[in-house]
Design an enzyme around this catalytic site. Sequence first.
Site, PDB file in Angstrom:
ATOM      1  N   HIS A 116      12.338  24.899  32.498  1.00 52.99           N
ATOM      2  CA  HIS A 116      12.905  24.756  31.117  1.00 52.99           C
ATOM      3  C   HIS A 116      13.431  26.332  31.129  1.00 52.99           C
ATOM      4  O   HIS A 116      12.608  27.310  31.229  1.00 52.99           O
ATOM      5  CB  HIS A 116      11.890  24.534  30.337  1.00 52.99           C
ATOM      6  N   ASN A 152       0.778  31.276  38.629  1.00 55.24           N
ATOM      7  CA  ASN A 152      -0.007  32.296  38.739  1.00 55.24           C
ATOM      8  C   ASN A 152      -0.059  32.967  37.216  1.00 55.24           C
ATOM      9  O   ASN A 152       0.838  32.530  36.406  1.00 55.24           O
ATOM     10  CB  ASN A 152       0.659  33.391  39.586  1.00 55.24           C
TER      11      ASN A 152
END
Length: 298
Positions: A116, A152
Amino acid sequence: MIASDSPRAAGAAAGTAFRPPLADRAGYDEHFLGVPVPLPMPSRPDVATVVLPYTHFTVVLRPDRRMAAATAVCIDGRRLLDHVPRESSWQFDPRLDRAHQAGSDVYRDNSLDKGHLVRRLDPVWGAAAEAEQANEDTFHYTNAAPQADVCNQAKQLWQELENHLLDHAAGFDRKLAVLTGPVLHDSDPPYRGVQVPLRFWKVAAFLRDGALAATGYVLDQSPDLPRDAERALAGAQAGAPPPLGAFRTYQVPVKDVAELTSLDLGPLSDADLMPVTRAPAERWKRLASHDDIVLRRG
């Protein structure tokens, strides 16, 4: 002749005017903060774009790259809805030829995420129907770009930037104008009819003591070859996505974002809260947590 089962014919038969899909979307409001923050547009006149308004945000799409050059969203932190479910599916924007949109073929059967650009929950505010419409609007392919599927801390930091900055908006007004997009370079690696961007940018604008303030960021997903050698070699195989590395997030001068992207960011460079330094090692500040963000000049 219009077919009798077409939406246009049905509207005419019912005595109502036909409205094309998404025609009622007002898009990004450049006066949302009370001071103008214009929609970012290419500074080069030879770069063609299509401006696509949605609910509380707008996409500036480059048909030649099949993805956005920039997006801009208004975030009203006081009116955000927290419990709008993620039930929408990705879809093409009917206002634009599908050949100019990076659809499911780019993301199928590989390790790429549909990232997005306008974060799903950012425009989801206001009345319930309005918020639900904004949520659905974020699931257009025009609001996506290929991102590494690596999960991460740096990626999580990038996704949470808006929440952190809302808490620092002046006067607790909790309003932000956030501009985001991929850094579209001619050297980006090709894959399935698109070029995969290796960097993303974000500029957040808000009021501080009644004056416009801004901060700029870059998310880097280019491979760190010493650390990602195995992944890079795997990505070099025929038919596989280009090698991408673990995300690295930086706070950078807004002026650098404008230069990287060749976008006109209007007054935001002058409103930057990060002091510009000439020292290369200090000019881009790598972020390990929200505590590293510079939100004050000097």
